[in-house]
Write a protein that holds these residues in place. Structure first.
Motif, PDB file in Angstrom:
ATOM      1  N   PHE A 123     -13.683   9.905 -35.187  1.00 16.79           N
ATOM      2  CA  PHE A 123     -15.008  10.514 -35.211  1.00 16.79           C
ATOM      3  C   PHE A 123     -16.087   9.459 -34.983  1.00 16.79           C
ATOM      4  O   PHE A 123     -17.069   9.693 -34.283  1.00 16.79           O
ATOM      5  N   HIS A 181     -18.494   9.743 -31.746  1.00 18.67           N
ATOM      6  CA  HIS A 181     -19.906   9.977 -32.079  1.00 18.67           C
ATOM      7  C   HIS A 181     -20.795   8.813 -31.669  1.00 18.67           C
ATOM      8  O   HIS A 181     -21.873   9.004 -31.094  1.00 18.67           O
ATOM      9  N   THR A 238     -18.499  15.974 -31.651  1.00 22.14           N
ATOM     10  CA  THR A 238     -17.292  16.023 -32.470  1.00 22.14           C
ATOM     11  C   THR A 238     -17.289  17.242 -33.381  1.00 22.14           C
ATOM     12  O   THR A 238     -18.340  17.805 -33.699  1.00 22.14           O
ATOM     13  N   GLY A 239     -16.094  17.644 -33.831  1.00 22.36           N
ATOM     14  CA  GLY A 239     -15.997  18.787 -34.731  1.00 22.36           C
ATOM     15  C   GLY A 239     -14.671  18.826 -35.457  1.00 22.36           C
ATOM     16  O   GLY A 239     -13.708  18.154 -35.066  1.00 22.36           O
ATOM     17  N   ILE A 240     -14.625  19.618 -36.523  1.00 20.55           N
ATOM     18  CA  ILE A 240     -13.393  19.795 -37.288  1.00 20.55           C
ATOM     19  C   ILE A 240     -13.270  21.252 -37.712  1.00 20.55           C
ATOM     20  O   ILE A 240     -14.256  21.888 -38.100  1.00 20.55           O
ATOM     21  N   GLN A 266     -16.151  15.444 -43.987  1.00 22.79           N
ATOM     22  CA  GLN A 266     -17.597  15.418 -44.010  1.00 22.79           C
ATOM     23  C   GLN A 266     -18.095  14.497 -45.117  1.00 22.79           C
ATOM     24  O   GLN A 266     -19.107  13.805 -44.956  1.00 22.79           O
ATOM     25  N   TYR A 325     -17.505  10.964 -43.599  1.00 22.27           N
ATOM     26  CA  TYR A 325     -18.162  10.598 -42.342  1.00 22.27           C
ATOM     27  C   TYR A 325     -19.469  11.351 -42.109  1.00 22.27           C
ATOM     28  O   TYR A 325     -19.967  11.411 -40.991  1.00 22.27           O
ATOM     29  N   LYS A 344     -21.094  11.542 -38.433  1.00 25.11           N
ATOM     30  CA  LYS A 344     -20.152  11.424 -37.314  1.00 25.11           C
ATOM     31  C   LYS A 344     -19.555  12.752 -36.868  1.00 25.11           C
ATOM     32  O   LYS A 344     -18.900  12.808 -35.824  1.00 25.11           O
ATOM     33  N   ILE A 345     -19.736  13.805 -37.663  1.00 25.79           N
ATOM     34  CA  ILE A 345     -19.134  15.104 -37.337  1.00 25.79           C
ATOM     35  C   ILE A 345     -20.252  16.102 -37.066  1.00 25.79           C
ATOM     36  O   ILE A 345     -21.008  16.478 -37.957  1.00 25.79           O
ATOM     37  N   ASP A 346     -20.352  16.544 -35.821  1.00 17.61           N
ATOM     38  CA  ASP A 346     -21.461  17.414 -35.414  1.00 17.61           C
ATOM     39  C   ASP A 346     -21.295  18.853 -35.889  1.00 17.61           C
ATOM     40  O   ASP A 346     -22.282  19.562 -36.073  1.00 17.61           O
ATOM     41  N   ASP A 362     -18.576  21.568 -38.352  1.00 19.24           N
ATOM     42  CA  ASP A 362     -17.347  21.778 -39.113  1.00 19.24           C
ATOM     43  C   ASP A 362     -17.215  23.239 -39.507  1.00 19.24           C
ATOM     44  O   ASP A 362     -18.198  23.912 -39.810  1.00 19.24           O
ATOM     45  N   VAL A 403     -12.091  16.669 -31.369  1.00 21.88           N
ATOM     46  CA  VAL A 403     -12.021  17.599 -32.486  1.00 21.88           C
ATOM     47  C   VAL A 403     -10.717  17.422 -33.252  1.00 21.88           C
ATOM     48  O   VAL A 403      -9.724  16.912 -32.723  1.00 21.88           O
TER      49      VAL A 403
END
Length: 219
Positions: free
Chosen positions: A5, A9, A15-17, A28, A31, A49-51, A53, A80
């Motif tokens: 991530f 990023h 990015t995503g989860i 989350q 990061y 870092k995670i856009d 979730d 992702v």
């Protein structure tokens, strides 16, 4: 600790989860805005870092996949992490039997259908086709309705697949990554040749998909 991530990023990629287990909120927490490391690569994209979730306890593979494909149609992601909880839930409730008539086998087919939809999306997209890599694995196996026995191969023998541009079917993963993934030797690790294994020796539970496309490369 830096992650994929961070790399994506900090290079300006999206990015995503997605997960059906609430504990995956730890990503989350690790990061996100409060705990993420400073961006020291080029333009400062911030600590988060995670856009995006979608981490909801009990969410099914079908619901996760639908949300993901809808998101990809409007604002594509570059990196992702997917985690399907369905197989783990079924294994603990009904056992890890691979008998075609078992509840586990039924759930496995349902999850594989969702994975197929994602691969189909890639193949049908002129943007993603030939630019996407998918890593598919599981975090553990199982026997009875439990796992965690380090002496039982059914608990720790898992599948590990890579699909995408530049990946030769049945190829050796070390040979595909000679610069940054060195083969420790035949006695230290099992071969990764794409050879099939017996259904009784490999029982995937939770399915993980790690996805990367376009400009994202892990150094």
């Amino acid at each position: 600790m830096a992650s994929g991530f961070d790399v994506a990023h900090d290079n300006g990629l999206r990015t995503g989860i997605w997960s059906g287990k609430s504990k995956f909120i730890l990503f989350q927490q690790s990061y996100g805005t409060a705990s993420g490391a400073p961006d020291s690569t080029g333009f400062d994209n911030g600590r988060d870092k995670i856009d995006y979730d979608k981490v909801v306890a009990g969410l099914t593979a079908a619901a996760l996949t639908a949300d993901f494909t809808n998101q990809m149609a409007t604002a594509p992601f570059n990196f992702v992490l997917f985690h399907y909880q369905d197989l783990d839930a079924t294994g603990h409730a009904s056992g890890w039997s691979t008998n075609p008539a078992s509840a586990f086998a039924t759930t496995l087919k349902a999850v594989d259908t969702q994975i197929g939809l994602i691969l189909q999306m890639v193949e049908n997209s002129p943007v993603l086709q030939g630019q996407t890599a998918v890593i598919l694995t599981a975090d553990h196996g199982g026997h009875g309705t439990i796992h965690g026995d380090t002496t039982n191969p059914l608990d720790y023998t898992i599948p590990f697949y890579i699909w995408g541009a530049g990946v030769t079917a049945g190829g050796d993963l070390y040979a595909l990554n000679p610069v940054n993934r060195t083969e420790p030797g035949p006695t230290e690790n099992p071969p990764y040749t794409g050879a099939s294994r017996s259904a009784t020796a490999t029982r995937p539970t939770s399915r993980w998909i790690c996805w990367a496309w376009e400009r994202f490369r892990v150094p």
